[in-house]
Every structure is written in C-alpha cells, then in structure tokens.
Enzyme design. Structure first.
Site, PDB file in Angstrom:
ATOM      1  N   TYR A 149      -8.563   5.561  -4.004  1.00 24.24           N
ATOM      2  CA  TYR A 149      -9.213   6.419  -3.329  1.00 24.24           C
ATOM      3  C   TYR A 149     -10.399   7.448  -4.038  1.00 24.24           C
ATOM      4  CZ  TYR A 149      -7.734   6.274   1.417  1.00 24.24           C
ATOM      5  OH  TYR A 149      -7.462   5.658   2.776  1.00 24.24           O
ATOM      6  N   LYS A 219       4.993   1.873  -5.142  1.00 23.31           N
ATOM      7  CA  LYS A 219       5.013   0.892  -5.105  1.00 23.31           C
ATOM      8  C   LYS A 219       5.185   0.471  -6.555  1.00 23.31           C
ATOM      9  CE  LYS A 219       4.733  -3.502  -3.154  1.00 23.31           C
ATOM     10  NZ  LYS A 219       5.745  -3.958  -2.484  1.00 23.31           N
ATOM     11  N   ASP A 285       6.880  -0.432   0.728  1.00 24.48           N
ATOM     12  CA  ASP A 285       7.063  -1.452   1.935  1.00 24.48           C
ATOM     13  C   ASP A 285       8.430  -1.256   2.724  1.00 24.48           C
ATOM     14  OD1 ASP A 285       7.798  -2.263  -0.535  1.00 24.48           O
ATOM     15  OD2 ASP A 285       7.513  -4.348  -0.241  1.00 24.48           O
ATOM     16  N   ASP A 309      -1.870   7.349   3.244  1.00 24.28           N
ATOM     17  CA  ASP A 309      -2.635   7.016   4.322  1.00 24.28           C
ATOM     18  C   ASP A 309      -2.060   6.168   5.396  1.00 24.28           C
ATOM     19  OD1 ASP A 309      -5.050   7.057   5.708  1.00 24.28           O
ATOM     20  OD2 ASP A 309      -5.996   5.457   4.765  1.00 24.28           O
TER      21      ASP A 309
END
Ligand code: NAP
Length: 420
Positions: A149, A219, A285, A309
């Site tokens: 971002y 992640k 995930d 987000d």
C-alpha cells in the site's frame, strides 16, 4: 468558546467545545454525513445538556475540493487535520488504474496514521450470512503506512520500470520475474519500526480491555522477509516490552522443544488463568477460514496493510456488511486520528437518501470514545442497536430481513435519535 484538542505528554486534552474538522465525502458521503451529524449532535446534547459540544468545521477533499479549489486534497485540509488533531470523514472516490493516488491512503500517510483500528461486533437482529454472527467480537489493528500500500509501483513499459527490472536481473541476480519485458512492479516495504508500533498498540489495547489474545496474521510462509518478519518482530516486541503481561506461542514452541509439550501446555494454561494476553499467529489464508469456522478463538488482530483490508471486509460481511463497519486511523504517538466510514462512495446511490449511515455513525461513536466522551458513544451504540432490533432499517438490511420497515438514510437517523 471553541478550542483545539491537544496532545500533551502522551494524552489527549479535550476542551469543552473542540473544533473537529470533517470531510463529507463523495457519492453517498453527503447523504450519510447529514444523517450522522444530526445523531452526533443529539447524543452530545442528551449526554451533556449543552455543557459540551463539537464545533464541526468542514474541510474539503475529493470531488468537492477539486471543483472548488482545483486540488483533490488541498493543503488546508491536511493542515486542519494536523492542527485540530482529531477529524472524521466520509468516503472519497479513487479512480482505479489511473495516475491519481487514493486520497484515503494519502491522508493516512501524510499524517502518519499508522494504525487502522476496526472493531467488528454484532448488533442483534442484523441479517448475517452465517449461523452465529454473535460469536464474532474482534478488534483489527491494521498497519496503515507500509506494505504494498505504500504506493511504490511502476507501470510496465516505463523507462523507470525497465531500469528497475534490469537492476534486479543484472545486479541482484533475480531470475524469478517470469515476463520481464511486460511486467509492472510493486514494492512492499515492511520495517521493524512500522511493525513494532502497530503490534505495541494492539497488545496495549488487549491489556487495557482485558482481552484474551492478540493474533499476528501474516503470510510469512511465502513472503518470509516481509510478512514472516512482521510475525518475528511482533513476537520479539511482545516478549521484550510486555514480558509480565503476555505469553506467546513462540515461547510455547521454544519450551515445548526444550522441555516437552506437557510443561509448555501447563505454562500456557497458567498464563491464561493469570489473565495474561496470549500472543499467537495465523497465516492469512487460514485465518480467513478460521473467522468463519472458529471466530470465538480470536479477539485482537494485528496484521499488515493488505491482509487487514481483506480481513476487515470479510469480517464486516459476517456481522452485517460494510453499511455498519466503522474505522479509525490513528497515530498513537502524536494523537492524530481520522475516523471514517470504511465503505466506498457507492456512487449509484448518491443523493438518493438511501444508504445505511451506520458505518459513519459508528465511526463517530469510536471518535467520542477516543476523546474520552464514552457516554456519547454508549448512547449511539444503544440507540442504533434498538433501531435495528425494532427492524427499522435501510435498504441493505431490509432486503435480507422479514417484516422489516424500510427507512431512508434520514429516517433511520430520526429513528436512532428517537431511541436515545
Ligand atoms: P463501495 O462504494 O463501498 O460500494 C460497494 C457496495 O457496497 C455498494 O454497491 C453497496 O452494495 C454497498 N455499500 C456501500 N456503502 C454502503 C452503505 N453506506 N450502505 C449500504 N450498503 C453500502 O465500493 P466500490 O463501488 O468498490 O467503490 C466506489 C468508490 O469508492 C471508488 O472510487 C473507491 O475507490 C472508493 N472507496 C473509498 C473508500 C474510502 O473512502 N474509505 C473505501 C473504499 C472504496 P449493494 O450494491 O449491494 O447495494
């Protein structure tokens, strides 16, 4: 007399009549702002009978700013948020794939509002796609200034992009860019300081509110030196700065490896009994599955920008959608904060007095809590909850509920005010 909110020795000083700048926003922004500000003023009056008020000061951003000043985000707007410390905003348009940067992201970066705080709670009666939405009670702390971002992106075909790709291939020996001639490139900075200041606030929040856990969502199995490092630095900070108040899964794993699982289990259950905050981690995930399957296992979430987000929207959907999902962007070190509706401008409904103002209303309630005016926030939470319980709702809930009364944005605000 109106006055400025100040931040002195790490604490907000809020005068009786503070000036609070607001951006009404684009698209449906004006519809929801008009409704929300009436609710805020009514709750203030009810709580303080005129002894405390907010002096709302409009500042411009987005389309209205562009039409009036030729700038999408005028300097005066940034100065006002800087000077008055705390502000609130409706949604702003961001054209996709064009040169212009997101105004929301720009605001967050200019004021270094590093923590995006989004509470996710269920209001009884709200239609939900899951069987037990009341099991969801989470507080998301999303890093707000780094990650993909940060806006360091290079479009394919540009000379700069070619330079960067050649540098990566020739000087860094990168062999993993599958189609180097046509690739665009995005860069993902994740720093020690950026991670630590976010995780620190998430842990402080859990300790202050006596919540059971903070989960680092990342992640790191794939992006080891950015997302994996976020987890590593997060654990290190927890053990260094909150040694007596937390127990981490990293400690658990260490102890289990050195002394066996039984001892580690005992220590973990003692820590829980002693009210220590458990610091754990989950891969992003898997976490998106977990919030559907075992939401009660999670309380405070600390995560990177992009994960945050996705997670915020997924959780918002479980408890009733973006129409009632509030958000705050805060720099806990300077006191600066901008509270905002988390959804977009929903342009197809602009000016129809139709959409749910709940997201902005609840963001306002968060703002009152931040100012230390919790009685105003409580009035808003209770009245909004009552209104939904009575099945008097806007179109987004109405289409999913049986026997509900359909209200316009302004009528929904009237009803909330009546229920105070
Ligand atoms: P959006 O404006 O959030 O709208 C997507 C859908 O969400 C709407 O069509 C509507 O669903 C629902 N929705 C949004 N606001 C609602 C409300 N107040 N009450 C009830 N339902 C609501 O997302 P978008 O269409 O992707 O984005 C439009 C513009 O907003 C873009 O320019 C985008 O960049 C910008 N944006 C701004 C912000 C921000 O300022 N913080 C955040 C996100 C997007 P239904 O169609 O099912 O009724």
């Amino acid at each position: 007399m109106s006055d400025r909110i100040k931040f002195i020795h790490g604490k907000l000083e809020v005068p009786l009549n503070p000036v609070v700048p607001f951006i009404e926003g684009d698209g449906t922004g004006p519809d929801i702002w008009r409704a929300s500000v009436r609710i805020f003023n009514a709750a203030l009056e009810k709580a303080f009978a005129g002894t405390r008020k907010i002096e709302w000061m409009e500042v411009l951003a987005g389309e209205k700013a562009y039409k009036t000043t030729g700038s999408w985000l005028p300097d005066e707007t940034l100065s006002a948020f800087r000077e008055y410390m705390v502000g609130i905003k409706g949604p702003l348009t961001t054209p996709v794939g064009e040169g212009m940067r997101s105004l929301n992201v720009a605001l967050r970066q200019e004021l270094d509002l590093y923590a995006c705080y989004r509470p996710v709670r269920y209001f009884t009666g709200v239609p939900s796609p899951v069987k037990k939405p009341e099991m969801v009670n989470m507080h998301i702390f999303r890093e707000n200034t780094e990650d993909i971002y940060a806006g360091i992106e290079y479009m394919n075909g540009n000379p700069d992009t070619e330079k960067l790709i050649s540098f990566l291939i020739d000087k860094m020996n990168v062999r993993k860019i599958r189609f180097p001639k046509t690739s665009s490139i995005g860069i993902k900075p994740v720093s020690v300081e950026g991670t630590e200041r976010l995780v620190r606030q998430a842990i402080r929040f859990a300790i202050e509110k006596k919540l059971p856990s903070v989960t680092l969502v990342h992640k790191g199995n794939i992006m080891k030196f950015t997302e994996g490092a976020f987890m590593k630095w997060g654990y290190a900070l927890a053990e260094r700065e909150f040694a007596d108040q937390v127990f981490t899964w990293q400690q658990y794993r260490r102890i289990a490896g050195e002394m066996g699982e039984k001892i580690a289990d005992d220590l973990l259950s003692n820590a829980m009994k002693d009210g220590k905050v458990i610091i754990k981690d989950v891969i992003a995930d898997a976490f998106l599955q977990q919030i559907l399957l075992r939401p009660a296992d999670y309380s405070v979430i600390a995560t990177l920008n992009l994960n945050g987000d996705y997670i915020s929207d997924a959780l918002a959907a479980i408890v009733g959608g973006v129409g009632i999902a509030p958000g705050a962007n805060i720099n806990f070190d300077t006191g600066h904060a901008v509270f905002e509706a988390t959804h977009g401008t929903a342009p197809k409904y602009a000016g129809l007095d139709k959409v749910n103002p709940g997201s902005l209303v609840l963001s306002g309630a968060l703002m009152f809590e931040y100012l230390g005016w919790s009685e105003v926030a409580e009035l808003i939470y209770t009245a909004l909850g009552q209104t939904i319980l009575k099945k008097k709702v806007t179109y987004d809930f109405h289409r999913l509920m049986d026997d509900a009364t359909l209200l316009k944005t302004s009528e929904f605000a009237d009803e909330i005010i009546r229920n105070m």
